[in-house]
Each structure stands twice: as C-alpha cells, then as structure tokens.
Design a protein around this motif. Structure first.
Motif, short mmCIF file in Angstrom:
data_model
loop_
_atom_site.label_atom_id
_atom_site.label_comp_id
_atom_site.label_asym_id
_atom_site.label_seq_id
_atom_site.Cartn_x
_atom_site.Cartn_y
_atom_site.Cartn_z
N ASN A 91 0.87 28.64 -31.10
CA ASN A 91 -0.37 28.47 -31.85
C ASN A 91 -0.93 29.85 -32.20
O ASN A 91 -0.98 30.73 -31.34
CB ASN A 91 -1.41 27.68 -31.06
CG ASN A 91 -2.75 27.57 -31.76
OD1 ASN A 91 -3.80 27.84 -31.19
ND2 ASN A 91 -2.74 27.20 -33.04
N PHE A 92 -1.31 30.04 -33.46
CA PHE A 92 -1.94 31.27 -33.92
C PHE A 92 -3.32 30.92 -34.46
O PHE A 92 -3.51 29.88 -35.09
CB PHE A 92 -1.13 31.94 -35.06
CG PHE A 92 0.32 32.15 -34.74
CD1 PHE A 92 0.73 32.52 -33.47
CD2 PHE A 92 1.30 32.00 -35.73
CE1 PHE A 92 2.07 32.73 -33.18
CE2 PHE A 92 2.63 32.21 -35.45
CZ PHE A 92 3.02 32.57 -34.18
N ASP A 93 -4.27 31.83 -34.25
CA ASP A 93 -5.61 31.59 -34.77
C ASP A 93 -6.31 32.91 -35.06
O ASP A 93 -6.17 33.87 -34.31
CB ASP A 93 -6.45 30.77 -33.78
CG ASP A 93 -7.74 30.26 -34.40
OD1 ASP A 93 -7.77 30.09 -35.63
OD2 ASP A 93 -8.72 30.06 -33.67
N GLU A 94 -7.06 32.93 -36.17
CA GLU A 94 -7.80 34.12 -36.57
C GLU A 94 -9.23 34.07 -36.01
O GLU A 94 -9.77 33.00 -35.74
CB GLU A 94 -7.89 34.23 -38.10
CG GLU A 94 -6.54 34.35 -38.79
CD GLU A 94 -6.00 33.01 -39.22
OE1 GLU A 94 -5.08 32.98 -40.06
OE2 GLU A 94 -6.48 31.97 -38.72
N THR A 95 -9.81 35.24 -35.88
CA THR A 95 -11.21 35.36 -35.48
C THR A 95 -11.73 36.72 -35.91
O THR A 95 -10.95 37.62 -36.24
CB THR A 95 -11.38 35.19 -33.95
OG1 THR A 95 -12.77 35.18 -33.62
CG2 THR A 95 -10.71 36.32 -33.20
N GLY A 96 -13.04 36.87 -35.96
CA GLY A 96 -13.65 38.16 -36.26
C GLY A 96 -14.16 38.81 -34.99
O GLY A 96 -14.46 38.14 -33.99
N LEU A 97 -14.25 40.13 -35.00
CA LEU A 97 -14.68 40.87 -33.81
C LEU A 97 -15.62 42.00 -34.24
O LEU A 97 -15.23 42.87 -35.02
CB LEU A 97 -13.48 41.45 -33.06
CG LEU A 97 -13.81 42.31 -31.84
CD1 LEU A 97 -14.41 41.45 -30.73
CD2 LEU A 97 -12.56 43.03 -31.33
N TYR A 98 -16.86 41.95 -33.73
CA TYR A 98 -17.78 43.07 -33.90
C TYR A 98 -17.50 44.06 -32.77
O TYR A 98 -18.02 43.93 -31.67
CB TYR A 98 -19.22 42.58 -33.87
CG TYR A 98 -19.60 41.76 -35.08
CD1 TYR A 98 -19.96 42.38 -36.27
CD2 TYR A 98 -19.58 40.37 -35.03
CE1 TYR A 98 -20.30 41.63 -37.39
CE2 TYR A 98 -19.91 39.61 -36.15
CZ TYR A 98 -20.27 40.25 -37.33
OH TYR A 98 -20.58 39.51 -38.43
N TYR A 99 -16.67 45.03 -33.08
CA TYR A 99 -16.06 45.82 -32.00
C TYR A 99 -16.99 46.88 -31.43
O TYR A 99 -16.67 47.47 -30.40
CB TYR A 99 -14.75 46.45 -32.47
CG TYR A 99 -14.84 47.36 -33.66
CD1 TYR A 99 -15.20 48.70 -33.51
CD2 TYR A 99 -14.51 46.92 -34.93
CE1 TYR A 99 -15.25 49.55 -34.59
CE2 TYR A 99 -14.55 47.76 -36.03
CZ TYR A 99 -14.92 49.08 -35.85
OH TYR A 99 -14.96 49.93 -36.94
N ARG A 100 -18.15 47.15 -32.06
CA ARG A 100 -19.09 48.12 -31.49
C ARG A 100 -20.38 47.46 -31.05
O ARG A 100 -21.37 48.14 -30.77
CB ARG A 100 -19.43 49.20 -32.53
CG ARG A 100 -18.38 50.28 -32.73
CD ARG A 100 -19.02 51.51 -33.31
NE ARG A 100 -18.04 52.45 -33.79
CZ ARG A 100 -17.79 52.68 -35.08
NH1 ARG A 100 -18.44 51.99 -35.99
NH2 ARG A 100 -16.91 53.57 -35.44
#
Length: 608
Positions: A180-189
């Motif tokens: 299973n693959f899934d995308e997500t966003g990351l606010y890395y700071r």
C-alpha cells in the motif's frame, strides 16, 4: 533472371508493446534479446529509443485504447483538436472521482463547455461524438464502481474486503507481496504555538518558516518486512542545499511547481523506483526468480493516480487495485496509524535538531532555536524523514492491515512519542506550552493529502501554464550554507574530542572517542594536503608600502600605483628584494624634463 527478394512484411507495434520494449531496455535486456522476443529489426529498436520521450509523454496523457475501444491496441499517437480543453476535463474528472463523486456523460459535457469558456473557446459545444472520443482517449467506461455515493457504508467495505480475500487466495499471494502506498503533506518546520521560538518568529516580518511544506509518499508490504524508500516532492528541480548529493540521498526526490504530487511524478516514481525495489526485494530477500515476482498494490482514488491499466509491470505480475472511494480513512493501511506514527517520529528528530534547551549557560534559547529553524533546510528534512520512516516498527506496519485483511481494529503503539511525551520534552526545555498546543501541532498537517484540490479556474490556469516544476534552484531559505574552513572544522573536532573524552564524561559518551579521533585525523590529513599545494610566485614578491610623496626612480622605472596592487597581498608580508644600486643613486634625482634635456645633448655630441 532471379525474382527480386520478397519484402519483409511491415510490423506495426502497439503503444503498449512499445512501452513494454522500453521497460525491458531499462531493465538491462540486450538488443539481441529484445529483437528475438519482440520480432523487430535493430533499426526499429533504435528509432523506438529515439522516440522514448514522445511515447512517454503521450501515454502519460492518454489511454492506449484503440478506435475500436479495445484495450491496449492503439498504434497511433493522435491527439484531440483542443488539447488544453481535453486536459482540463480529464483533470476535473480525476479530481471528482478521487472525491467519490459519480460523473456521468452529461456532467462531462457540461464541464467541457464551462472549461471552453475559461480557456477562450467561446461557443464550444460538447457533442455525443466528442464525449465518445474523450472516453476512448482516456480509457473511461460506463461500468459502475464501488462507492458511487458520497457516504461510505459498511456493506461496500465488507464486499470489497471479501473480494480482496478471494483474490489473494485464488492467486496464492503472500503477505510480503501485498503493498500500500499513500501520499501526505508535511510542514517540516512547524513548531507549537506559545513557544519562545514561535513568538520570536511572529515578530519577524516576511515569509513564515513554519509554513514550509513538502509532499511525500510512504509504502510498505503487509508483513512489515519491506518498506520502500519514501519519495518527497519539493518545488526546486535541483535544490542548492542538495548540490552534488542527488544520487546519494536516502530517499527519492522529485519536484513540481507547488510541491504537489501529480500523474507525471507518480508514474515516474512507480516504474523507475517502486517496481525495481519490489523486484529486488523479492529476488534477494524472498529468493524467488524474476519470472515469479508478483505484487498487488492497493491505492486510493487520488487525482494523482493514473488508471489501473496504466500501472502494470512485469508482464502483469505487478499491478494495482484501487480502494473504494470514501473508504481510505477506514481501511487503507497507511491511514491506520502508520503515517501518524511516522510523522511523530519525524517531529521528535526535528526537535532534537533545532530546539535549544536551557543549560548551564544564560542564553536566549528562543532566539537560538529560531536561528536553528532558519538553517534547517531540505537536506536535514530528507535525512530526518528517512530515519523516522526506518524507526516505524514492523509491528506498526503490519497492524495497519488489520481492517482490510482481517476486519479487526489496528493496534498502534505511540509509546515514547505521545502528546504527553512531547509536552514533557518542551517543559524540560523551559517552554510554557500546553498539551492542547502540542495536539494542535501534531495534527497541523493531518488533513493534507499531498495533492491539491483545484477549482475549475485553477485547473484551466494550470493547463494553460503547465505545472512542470521549477527548474531553478531552491528558495532563499534553503540556500546553500557556507562551508566552514578546514581549520574551523579541525578546531571543532578538537572541542568535541575534549568533551567526549573528558574524565567526567560517561562511559557511553567516551565510547565515541575513537570515532571522533578518526574524524580529526581526516581533517589533519586534509590540512597537510592543502599545505603541500604549489605556492604561486606572487606570494614571494609583494610590493612595499609607498611613501606619501613617492620619489621617481633614477632608472626611469615607475613604482606600481596603489590601485594596481592585488588586494590579497599585504605590504607587510614579504618585501621585494632590493634592486642593484645605480651609480647615480647617491645624487639628487633630477626632474624628468632635465633628464630629457641631457639625453638630447648627449645625442648631439654623438652626431658631432
């Protein structure tokens, strides 16, 4: 007279066959093997390789169905009359289907007419013929799919899970072969509210550091024994902070204009990274032969995902199966605590790197943490993402499949990175944040799907100005940091060695001494190599400081002016060697005009 030799019958390859040949080339097949398996001459293979980009671009945008509607037998690369309109409608359709909205032919024609007005095709009318050709180009059918309504219900999920179970049993698939693959966003700071650093940042005008984001995708198998390298999507094609490192990163990197996943990015990653990693794992770890490699990959109905017919590899043995719309939060494995655990592990590493704690020194910890945030660039993000993904336990990866495969609740262990653990870490650092602040911080990007949901106007603007990514280098906040000199690095190594090998340091800290000594030895070697470099002759001959009123030299040679002296040379370093004294050096120097008169007189005496 012998009859002329019969002409070789012309063989026209389908687009699907051409793509398969190109995939075999990427896998390392020899020219002779490809010619034998596909029955094509060497010249045809060469022409096919030259047309690789053209074929790839076409199949990224259009289906490989033919005019008869039969799948995978299209041979030509005909394009529609209005390419921009076609791309607008298919983007809108994929976005609607990804949201679980049923789209009928009537809605497609109405959307086409609206987009026609948006892109300047005023008066465009979508006929039944246009609708038929549009469906054919993009492989759309009238078959009803799971989840045609907006509300997911247990009956749909139960039916789908039963279908998956029967498919696994029928094909004899192992848990190691389900992915299973899934995308997500990351606010890395991102940092919590009410911290000293966040208050400092609010007072600084301009772009906010905490809003910096990337999109990323994680994937693993159902046993938790194989986790693929994550892929992140940033804005820059070649970020300055990654210069010279693009081929040695611990994960995959791609770019788009707004750091979102799209069809092009996904297909490029699927065939060039995901499939080879799966094949390599099964051959090296599972010890299966190449012709027995199989994988069933579960995906959600996101707009960035192409049709299932476009995601087939290894002669159909690696393929995808889409989840019913509006059920991803209920049965998709990555959404059952895996991505949440990964993001918390990332944030723990992020805090360890940027947050300055209160120690024996009286320092402005908020300002120092803000400075660390500013220097925290994409390179640090990539390495912390890779480490956090490897920190996710195999049991967490396996438990995420409970709902899909066993219809039981997943078990996720947040020990060590629960909200209370983070709150305790901030309190020990001298911060006054609350548990609610920590929860808001941990959930700041929970609803970010990693791909943008566009309005019709935004879709039209994106098609007219293609989102092909930013070919420039990265933004100012991720600029290439200045490299310390070898001497500075040597001094830092000496300080670290003194700290770790100090008698009051713990045994664990002292165990790093040999490693640090190797680092220092490497720096000493670098210093010695630098000192052996050939020295330029200019360093031995440097001009002296001129007097306030320079006196002309009696040998007619003018002193170099201050403007011509190299800036890098100091007048106090090495003086010029003294010139041989002239017989007239002790006499009073004559003005220039007197010297000219003397030379003229000497010339007249010579003539006499």
């Amino acid at each position: 007279m012998a009859p002329p030799p019969a002409k070789r019958p012309r063989k026209v390859l389908t687009l699907e066959t051409k793509r398969e040949i190109l995939r075999r080339c990427d896998e390392g097949w020899s020219t002779a093997r490809i010619r034998e398996n596909f029955g094509i001459p060497k010249s045809s293979l060469c022409e096919l390789k030259k047309a690789r980009d053209k074929i790839t671009a076409y199949t990224d945008d259009f289906s490989v169905a033919s005019k008869t509607g039969k799948k995978k037998d299209r041979k030509t690369m005909a394009k529609p009359m209005h390419v921009d309109l076609d791309q607008c409608v298919i983007k809108w359709y994929q976005q609607q289907r990804g949201s679980g909205v049923m789209v009928r032919g009537t809605e497609l024609k109405m959307a086409a007419e609206r987009f026609g007005n948006n892109i300047g095709l005023h008066g465009f009318k979508a006929s039944e013929g246009w609708l038929y050709r549009f469906k054919l180009r993009h492989g759309l059918s009238n078959k009803k799919m799971y989840g045609e309504t907006l509300d997911a219900n247990e009956d749909i999920i139960d039916g789908y899970c039963k279908e998956v179970k029967e498919l696994i049993q029928r094909e004899g698939l192992l848990l190691e072969q389900l992915y299973n693959f899934d995308e997500t966003g990351l606010y890395y700071r991102s940092i919590p509210e009410n911290t000293l650093a966040s208050e400092k940042e609010k007072s600084v005008p301009g772009r906010k550091l905490c809003k910096a984001r990337v999109s990323l995708m994680c994937g693993a198998n159902a046993l938790g024994s194989h986790r693929l390298k994550p892929i992140i999507v940033g804005k820059a094609k070649q970020p300055r902070c990654l210069r010279g490192m693009m081929d040695s990163l611990p994960l995959h990197y791609d770019n788009s204009l707004k750091a979102w996943f799209n069809v092009k990015v996904f297909k490029n990653w699927f065939f060039k990274q995901a499939v080879p990693e799966i094949v390599r794992f099964q051959m090296e770890v599972m010890k299966v032969s190449r012709d027995r490699v199989r994988a069933l990959i579960f995906l959600d109905n996101a707009p960035a995902h192409p049709a299932a017919s476009e995601l087939v590899a290894e002669h159909g043995r690696i393929r995808v199966k889409f989840l019913p719309p509006n059920t991803t939060s209920l049965i998709q494995p990555m959404d059952q605590g895996i991505i949440v655990a990964f993001k918390r592990l990332y944030r723990r590493r992020f805090l360890e790197e940027v947050m300055v704690v209160v120690d024996e020194e009286d320092r402005n910890v908020g300002q120092l943490t803000l400075q660390n945030l500013k220097s925290y660039n994409l390179r640090s993000v990539i390495y912390n993402i890779s480490r956090a993904w490897n920190d996710v336990s195999s049991s967490t990866l396996a438990n995420g499949w409970n709902r899909l495969l066993h219809r039981t609740e997943p078990v996720v262990d947040f020990e060590g990175f629960a909200a209370d653990d983070f709150h305790r870490q901030f309190v020990e650092a001298g911060e006054n944040t609350t548990v609610d602040d920590i929860n808001d911080w941990l959930e700041c990007d929970e609803g970010d799907p990693g791909q943008q949901v566009l309005t019709e106007e935004q879709i039209a603007a994106e098609v007219l100005n293609p989102d092909e990514g930013n070919d420039s280098e990265d933004d100012d906040d991720d600029s290439l940091p200045s490299r310390p000199t070898t001497s500075e690095a040597r001094k830092a190594a000496d300080v670290l060695l003194d700290y770790f090998e100090h008698p009051i340091s713990s045994t664990h800290m002292q165990s790093y001494g040999p490693m640090l000594r190797e680092v220092r030895d490497a720096l000493i070697k670098a210093q010695s190599q630098w000192s052996k470099k050939q020295t330029k002759i200019e360093t031995f001959f440097k001009p002296t400081t001129p007097s306030p009123h320079p006196t002309p030299s009696p040998n007619l040679e003018m002193e170099p002016s201050q403007s011509t002296r190299p800036d890098s040379l100091s007048p106090d370093d090495v003086p010029l060697p003294s010139l041989p004294s002239s017989p007239r050096s002790s006499e009073t120097p004559q003005p220039i005009q007197d010297i000219d008169t003397e030379l003229k007189s000497a010339s007249e005496d010579s003539d006499e």
